[in-house]
Design a protein around this motif. Structure first.
Motif, short mmCIF file in Angstrom:
data_model
loop_
_atom_site.label_atom_id
_atom_site.label_comp_id
_atom_site.label_asym_id
_atom_site.label_seq_id
_atom_site.Cartn_x
_atom_site.Cartn_y
_atom_site.Cartn_z
N ARG A 16 -7.78 -1.30 16.30
CA ARG A 16 -8.22 -2.57 15.73
C ARG A 16 -9.06 -2.34 14.49
O ARG A 16 -8.96 -3.08 13.51
CB ARG A 16 -9.02 -3.35 16.79
CG ARG A 16 -9.47 -4.68 16.35
CD ARG A 16 -8.30 -5.62 16.12
NE ARG A 16 -8.72 -6.76 15.29
CZ ARG A 16 -7.92 -7.50 14.57
NH1 ARG A 16 -6.63 -7.22 14.55
NH2 ARG A 16 -8.37 -8.50 13.88
N ARG A 17 -9.85 -1.31 14.53
CA ARG A 17 -10.65 -0.97 13.37
C ARG A 17 -9.76 -0.62 12.19
O ARG A 17 -10.04 -1.00 11.06
CB ARG A 17 -11.57 0.21 13.66
CG ARG A 17 -12.73 -0.19 14.50
CD ARG A 17 -13.60 1.00 14.68
NE ARG A 17 -14.95 0.58 15.00
CZ ARG A 17 -15.91 1.43 15.23
NH1 ARG A 17 -15.69 2.72 15.17
NH2 ARG A 17 -17.09 1.00 15.51
N ALA A 18 -8.67 0.07 12.40
CA ALA A 18 -7.75 0.44 11.32
C ALA A 18 -7.10 -0.81 10.73
O ALA A 18 -6.95 -0.93 9.51
CB ALA A 18 -6.69 1.39 11.84
N VAL A 19 -6.71 -1.76 11.59
CA VAL A 19 -6.09 -3.00 11.10
C VAL A 19 -7.10 -3.78 10.26
O VAL A 19 -6.76 -4.31 9.19
CB VAL A 19 -5.58 -3.84 12.28
CG1 VAL A 19 -5.14 -5.22 11.83
CG2 VAL A 19 -4.45 -3.13 12.99
N ASP A 20 -8.34 -3.84 10.71
CA ASP A 20 -9.37 -4.54 9.94
C ASP A 20 -9.61 -3.86 8.59
O ASP A 20 -9.77 -4.53 7.57
CB ASP A 20 -10.68 -4.57 10.73
CG ASP A 20 -10.61 -5.51 11.94
OD1 ASP A 20 -9.69 -6.35 11.97
OD2 ASP A 20 -11.49 -5.40 12.81
N LYS A 21 -9.59 -2.54 8.58
CA LYS A 21 -9.82 -1.79 7.33
C LYS A 21 -8.67 -2.02 6.37
O LYS A 21 -8.89 -2.20 5.16
CB LYS A 21 -10.01 -0.30 7.63
CG LYS A 21 -10.45 0.51 6.46
CD LYS A 21 -11.84 0.06 6.00
CE LYS A 21 -12.33 0.95 4.89
NZ LYS A 21 -13.61 0.52 4.36
N VAL A 22 -7.45 -2.04 6.88
CA VAL A 22 -6.28 -2.29 6.03
C VAL A 22 -6.38 -3.70 5.43
O VAL A 22 -6.12 -3.90 4.24
CB VAL A 22 -4.96 -2.11 6.83
CG1 VAL A 22 -3.77 -2.64 6.06
CG2 VAL A 22 -4.76 -0.64 7.18
N ALA A 23 -6.74 -4.68 6.21
CA ALA A 23 -6.90 -6.05 5.70
C ALA A 23 -7.99 -6.11 4.64
O ALA A 23 -7.84 -6.76 3.60
CB ALA A 23 -7.20 -7.00 6.84
N GLU A 24 -9.06 -5.41 4.89
CA GLU A 24 -10.15 -5.36 3.91
C GLU A 24 -9.70 -4.72 2.60
O GLU A 24 -9.99 -5.23 1.51
CB GLU A 24 -11.33 -4.58 4.51
CG GLU A 24 -12.52 -4.47 3.61
CD GLU A 24 -13.60 -3.58 4.22
OE1 GLU A 24 -14.29 -2.90 3.43
OE2 GLU A 24 -13.75 -3.57 5.46
N LEU A 25 -8.97 -3.63 2.70
CA LEU A 25 -8.47 -2.95 1.49
C LEU A 25 -7.45 -3.81 0.74
O LEU A 25 -7.41 -3.81 -0.49
CB LEU A 25 -7.87 -1.59 1.86
CG LEU A 25 -8.88 -0.54 2.32
CD1 LEU A 25 -8.17 0.72 2.81
CD2 LEU A 25 -9.85 -0.21 1.20
N ARG A 26 -6.62 -4.56 1.47
CA ARG A 26 -5.66 -5.45 0.81
C ARG A 26 -6.39 -6.57 0.05
O ARG A 26 -6.00 -6.92 -1.05
CB ARG A 26 -4.70 -6.05 1.84
CG ARG A 26 -3.66 -5.07 2.28
CD ARG A 26 -2.67 -5.70 3.20
NE ARG A 26 -1.67 -4.70 3.59
CZ ARG A 26 -0.98 -4.72 4.70
NH1 ARG A 26 -1.17 -5.71 5.57
NH2 ARG A 26 -0.11 -3.79 4.98
N ASP A 27 -7.44 -7.11 0.66
CA ASP A 27 -8.24 -8.14 -0.03
C ASP A 27 -8.89 -7.58 -1.30
O ASP A 27 -8.88 -8.22 -2.36
CB ASP A 27 -9.32 -8.69 0.91
CG ASP A 27 -8.76 -9.58 2.00
OD1 ASP A 27 -7.61 -10.06 1.83
OD2 ASP A 27 -9.46 -9.80 3.00
N GLU A 28 -9.41 -6.37 -1.17
CA GLU A 28 -10.01 -5.74 -2.34
C GLU A 28 -8.96 -5.47 -3.41
O GLU A 28 -9.20 -5.66 -4.60
CB GLU A 28 -10.71 -4.43 -1.96
CG GLU A 28 -11.44 -3.79 -3.11
CD GLU A 28 -12.19 -2.53 -2.71
OE1 GLU A 28 -12.68 -1.86 -3.63
OE2 GLU A 28 -12.27 -2.22 -1.51
N ASN A 29 -7.76 -5.05 -2.99
CA ASN A 29 -6.66 -4.80 -3.93
C ASN A 29 -6.30 -6.09 -4.67
O ASN A 29 -6.11 -6.09 -5.90
CB ASN A 29 -5.46 -4.23 -3.18
CG ASN A 29 -4.42 -3.66 -4.13
OD1 ASN A 29 -4.73 -3.37 -5.26
ND2 ASN A 29 -3.21 -3.53 -3.64
N ARG A 30 -6.19 -7.21 -3.93
CA ARG A 30 -5.88 -8.50 -4.56
C ARG A 30 -6.97 -8.90 -5.56
O ARG A 30 -6.69 -9.37 -6.66
CB ARG A 30 -5.74 -9.59 -3.49
CG ARG A 30 -4.37 -9.69 -2.92
CD ARG A 30 -4.23 -10.94 -2.02
NE ARG A 30 -3.55 -10.55 -0.80
CZ ARG A 30 -4.09 -10.30 0.38
NH1 ARG A 30 -5.36 -10.50 0.56
NH2 ARG A 30 -3.37 -9.91 1.40
#
Length: 148
Positions: A16-30
Motif C-alpha cells: 500500500r505504501r508503494a501504491v501511495d508513493k506512485v500516486a504521489e510521484l504521478r501528481d508531482e510529475n503532472r
C-alpha cells in the motif's frame, strides 16, 4: 499532511505504501509538466515580443537614416537660399549714386542726418542741459541742490 500521516494505524503495509508513493510521484510529475508547459508558453511569448522589438528597432533605424538624409538636404537648401538672399540684397551701388529720396534711407552727414559722437556733439554745443526731476522738485541746473 494527510489523515494517514496523523493516524499510523491507517498506513498501509509495504504494497500500500508503494501504491501511495506512485500516486504521489504521478501528481508531482503532472505538476512539473504543467510548470514546464507554462514556462514554454512564457518563453514563446517572450520570443515573439523580442521579434517584434527587433522589427520595430529596424524600422526606427531606417527612419533615423531617412531623417538624417532629409536634414542634410534641407541644410543644403537653406544654405543655398541664404546665399541667394545675400546676393539679392547685397549693396553694390557706390555711395555717390545711392538713391536717398526715401525717408527711411537717408544718408548720414555731411549730406543728411548728423551723426556724431556725444563728445563731438557736446563740443559743438548741440546738447541741451540735463533736467533732473524728482518728487521734491525739478531743476535745470545739475549742480542745483534738490529742494528739501
Amino acid at each position: 499532511m494527510s489523515i494517514t500521516d496523523r493516524i499510523p494505524a491507517l498506513r498501509g503495509t509495504g504494497s500500500r505504501r508503494a501504491v501511495d508513493k506512485v500516486a504521489e510521484l504521478r501528481d508531482e510529475n503532472r505538476r512539473l509538466l504543467t510548470i514546464t508547459h507554462r514556462a514554454g508558453d512564457h518563453v514563446a511569448l517572450l520570443e515573439r515580443d523580442l521579434a517584434e522589438a527587433r522589427t520595430a528597432q529596424g524600422e526606427a533605424e531606417e527612419l533615423v537614416v531617412q531623417l538624417q538624409a532629409d536634414k542634410g538636404d534641407l541644410t543644403d537648401e537653406v544654405q543655398a537660399l541664404r546665399a541667394e538672399l545675400a546676393n539679392r540684397d547685397a549693396v553694390t551701388v557706390p555711395p555717390m549714386e545711392r538713391d536717398t529720396s526715401n525717408g527711411a534711407d537717408q544718408a548720414t552727414a555731411p549730406m543728411g542726418i548728423n551723426v556724431r559722437s556725444l563728445r563731438e556733439a557736446a563740443d559743438a554745443g548741440l546738447l541741451s542741459p540735463v533736467i533732473r526731476i524728482s518728487a521734491k522738485g525739478a531743476s535745470a541746473d545739475p549742480g542745483h541742490p534738490p529742494a528739501t
